[in-house]
Design an enzyme around this catalytic site. Structure first.
Site, PDB file in Angstrom:
ATOM      1  CB  THR A   1      -0.867   0.074   1.226  1.00 22.97           C
ATOM      2  OG1 THR A   1       0.072   0.658   2.266  1.00 22.97           O
ATOM      3  CG2 THR A   1      -1.693  -1.208   1.414  1.00 22.97           C
ATOM      4  CG  ASP A   2       1.521   5.869  -0.975  1.00 19.64           C
ATOM      5  OD1 ASP A   2       2.584   5.564  -0.301  1.00 19.64           O
ATOM      6  OD2 ASP A   2       1.396   6.749  -1.901  1.00 19.64           O
ATOM      7  CE1 TYR A   3       5.119   7.206   6.094  1.00 20.68           C
ATOM      8  CE2 TYR A   3       2.740   7.554   7.096  1.00 20.68           C
ATOM      9  CZ  TYR A   3       4.286   7.688   7.250  1.00 20.68           C
ATOM     10  OH  TYR A   3       5.029   7.858   8.310  1.00 20.68           O
TER      11      TYR A   3
END
Ligand code: BGC
Length: 740
Positions: A261-263
């Site tokens: 995932t992104d952050y």
């Protein structure tokens, strides 16, 4: 080890250990400083989770990596090494131009080589996976992350995506490679109104035809990871979007690697309003086959319960864990958990003169000469008094916002590079003005110190201005080094005003009034609307954020030791109101020209042209060129056949120069409306003064294909227009029939 051994290892793992592989934590959990690129929150996980966690975010440095790995392994039951992943996006210690600048080189082969060198530096310092390349197609200059994209064209972005992945991964040579993670899947560049993290909504045709090809090219090039984007598509956040991740990425494209995932994106599914709890957010992400949770406690704290309650099957966890173990195995971590990490080697690699030379060459090639009235450029090294003025004249911020692991001290500024070039000439310097009115409006980003003296008060700013104007009055030519503050682009750098910041605009106008020729060197991370300052400059050199060798590269160009050869891969608007703006739009039913309608009722603005101020493909050199004699080898093309298009290009100037000869096609009638032009190929050629060259392109059926009315890739019979020229708006034209 063999894949069978990897599977055996999996069979010996407890559920908690398997889940641990799916958890990515930052340095704070391992006792080193944490660099945050997202919201700071206390995670709420136990030491037991840290002890089985699978990967570490943004911790680099060979000794640090070795120490964390050794300590972790000493406590680990199964001795599965940690993976160190980081944002090494367009350079490590040697920083190259931002990806938008790299795009403007029109030279994927050069960029592949640069990325191999970046990988070598990062690998020696403990990096195993890089969150790069970002290949989000971008059409809206308001979006701050334009800087991270090679540009607005799907085909060209795909070429760069492949080159970058190949450069990073370098056939997984343990000494010179990092695994690549393409991002941000998918269509992150299409956030509405250019506002960061905003909604994306578009037709499936546009998604597949324009926005997905860059990621697909990376996957086809063997990219080992994919990062999901923050945005929704058709109202479903990508991190919970089974259709995009499982359906398109894995099933259609056959991607067997790791999806991260992104952050904090799993936890943000709650804010999106598609999950009411961490538990539900985790279930949705795992169901979409998202493997690694970056920086939230969701997977760590929720997956085991979901499996125990039957809301997820343990095989889902097994599959995700196996993908992570296989990645570690392909990187050779079970044989050597440190890979190349070695402080002495990192130091030596970072100081390899070949790397600095490459960064300089690429920065030269990334810069785009937008204007050069009266040939004010190149400057003379002798007999010309030069006033170098502006916030970027002597600033390390030329490395741009996303060079977060760089050593700012290594940036060679324009001032020092110009001083070195001058043989007895005179160079005066002044900061001139503040970059922006108020730094506080830019928000915090721990890694970036304020520009030198930026927080100086009104009195200092007034003194700078006086000093700059006096310097200009004594000079023969003014070089104004200006642009956006580096925090005005990059993540969370969306703007609605994309002109030069006000203090610099004011100073530029005052410098103009002094009456000397003005050369503007621009540092920025997006296309700017330059209409209101264009007349205040005789020349404009778009430098982007050129990296650690930006100063020398630009000095080479300014003094004519190198010829400008960059060409825009994004459209520069007259005004922000034209955004989103791109070169390959549709004709509409009432085109502004040639529709037969007279007067008012055509597709246009009342107050601005439709086209770009500086179009896609545009850029000047110190030479001039004439294109002539476009001929086609035949006036028909059949399936399986080829047709060649030739054009003659002649250097009519007094200097040698590079031409980027561009081929565009238009399908005049399709089962769905087709763009007025699409880039299909290009050639870079160097021409000596007076030299002529015939350039040939081969046109094939595959170049005519698009998603037809039934969503199938097809080349439909009919008439096609061939356009060849130095940029998208200046082309020679011819036609052929595609006959089936
Ligand atoms: C960015 C990503 C980056 C990640 C990790 C996020 O905020 O959107 O591009 O890779 O942080 O630092």
């Amino acid at each position: 080890m063999t894949d069978q051994k990897v599977q055996e290892l999996l069979s010996r793992m407890t559920l908690e250990e398997k889940i641990g592989q799916l958890v990515q934590l930052d340095g704070g959990c391992y006792g080193v400083g944490a660099l945050a690129t997202g919201p700071q929150a206390k995670l709420g996980i136990t030491q037991d989770v840290v002890d089985v966690s699978g990967s570490v975010l943004n911790v680099l440095g060979a000794d640090k990596v070795r120490a964390i790995q050794a300590r972790y392994l000493s406590r680990s039951r199964l001795k599965i090494p940690l993976l160190f992943m980081a944002d090494v996006i367009y350079g490590y210690k040697n920083v190259y131009p931002i990806p938008l600048g790299l795009g403007c080189t029109w030279n994927p082969a050069l960029i592949r080589e640069d990325y191999r060198m970046i990988a070598e530096e990062a690998c020696a310092d403990g990096c195993m996976v890089t969150f790069s390349p970002p290949v989000d197609l971008v059409r809206d200059a308001r979006w701050g992350r334009c800087m991270e994209s090679p540009g607005e064209d799907a085909w060209l972005n795909s070429r760069y995506a492949k080159a970058m992945v190949e450069g990073f991964q370098n056939d997984l040579d343990p000494a010179h490679s990092v695994a690549s993670c393409v991002k941000h899947y998918a269509a992150y560049g299409a956030v509405e109104a250019g506002r960061e993290y905003n909604t994306v909504d578009m037709s499936e045709r546009r998604l597949r035809q324009d926005y997905l090809p860059g990621y697909k090219a990376a996957v086809d090039a063997g990219c080992m990871l994919v990062m999901t984007s923050f945005n929704t598509i058709d109202s479903v956040p990508v991190t919970a979007n089974r259709w995009l991740v499982k359906g398109i990425l894995r099933d259609e494209w056959g991607f067997g690697g790791v999806v991260i995932t992104d952050y904090a994106a799993i936890q943000e599914l709650k804010a999106h309003g598609v999950a009411a709890s961490d538990r539900e957010a985790s279930r949705l992400a795992m169901d979409a086959t998202v493997d690694i949770d970056m920086k939230t406690p969701c997977y760590a704290n929720q997956l085991a319960g979901l499996v125990r309650d039957g809301a997820l099957r343990e095989e889902q966890i097994d599959e995700a864990c196996l993908r992570v173990l296989r990645l570690k195995n392909r990187l050779g971590l079970f044989e050597d958990p440190y890979r190349r990490a070695d402080a002495a080697c990192a130091e030596a690699t970072a100081h390899d003169p070949a790397h600095a030379a490459a960064a300089r060459k690429t920065a030269q090639r990334a810069a785009v000469l937008l204007k050069n009235e009266g040939n004010v450029l190149p400057l003379r090294k002798q007999g010309q008094r030069i006033a170098l003025i502006g916030p970027y004249a002597d600033s390390a911020d030329i490395i741009g916002m996303w060079a977060i692991h760089a050593d700012r001290g290594r940036a060679v500024t324009l001032r020092s590079a110009m001083e070195e070039k001058l043989a007895g000439g005179v160079l005066g310097f002044s900061q001139g003005c503040r970059t922006v009115e108020a730094l506080s409006a830019l928000g915090e980003f721990g890694n970036v110190p304020a520009l030198q003296g930026e927080d100086a008060g009104e009195a200092a700013a007034a003194r700078w201005e006086q000093e700059a104007l006096a310097l200009a009055a004594e000079s023969d030519v003014v070089v104004a080094a200006m642009g956006e503050h580096m925090l005005q682009s990059g993540e969370s750098g969306s703007r609605t005003d994309i002109t030069l910041p006000a203090p610099q605009k004011r100073l530029l106008k005052k410098l103009r009034a002094v009456g000397k020729p003005v050369v503007l060197v621009l540092f920025n991370g997006r296309p700017l609307a330059l209409e209101d300052i264009e007349a205040d400059c005789d020349a404009i050199l778009e430098a982007w954020f050129p990296g650690t060798q930006g100063g020398p590269a630009l000095a080479d160009l300014l003094f004519g030791d190198a010829a400008p050869s960059g060409r825009l891969t994004v459209s520069f608007p007259y005004t922000v109101g034209q955004e989103p703006l791109y070169y390959n739009g549709f004709n509409t039913g009432r085109p502004a020209e040639g529709s037969g309608h007279s007067g008012r009722f055509v597709s246009r603005y009342l107050d601005c042209p439709n086209e770009a101020k500086y179009p896609f493909g545009y850029g000047l050199g110190y030479h001039t060129a004439v294109y002539s004699g476009l001929t086609l080898s035949a006036d028909t093309l059949r399936p399986g056949g080829t047709l060649s298009a030739r054009v003659t290009v002649r250097n009519t100037g007094a200097a040698a120069g590079v031409e980027v000869v561009q081929l565009y096609l238009r399908d005049l009638v399709g089962s769905v409306a087709r763009p007025v032009r699409e880039l299909k190929d290009f050639r870079r050629i160097t021409l000596q003064p007076g030299e002529s060259r015939t350039v040939e392109f081969v046109i094939r059926e595959a170049m005519l294909a698009f998603l037809d009315r039934n969503m199938e890739w097809t080349a439909e019979p009919g008439t096609f227009e061939v356009m060849i020229g130095p940029h998208c708006m200046e082309t020679q034209k011819a036609r052929f029939e595609f006959i089936v």
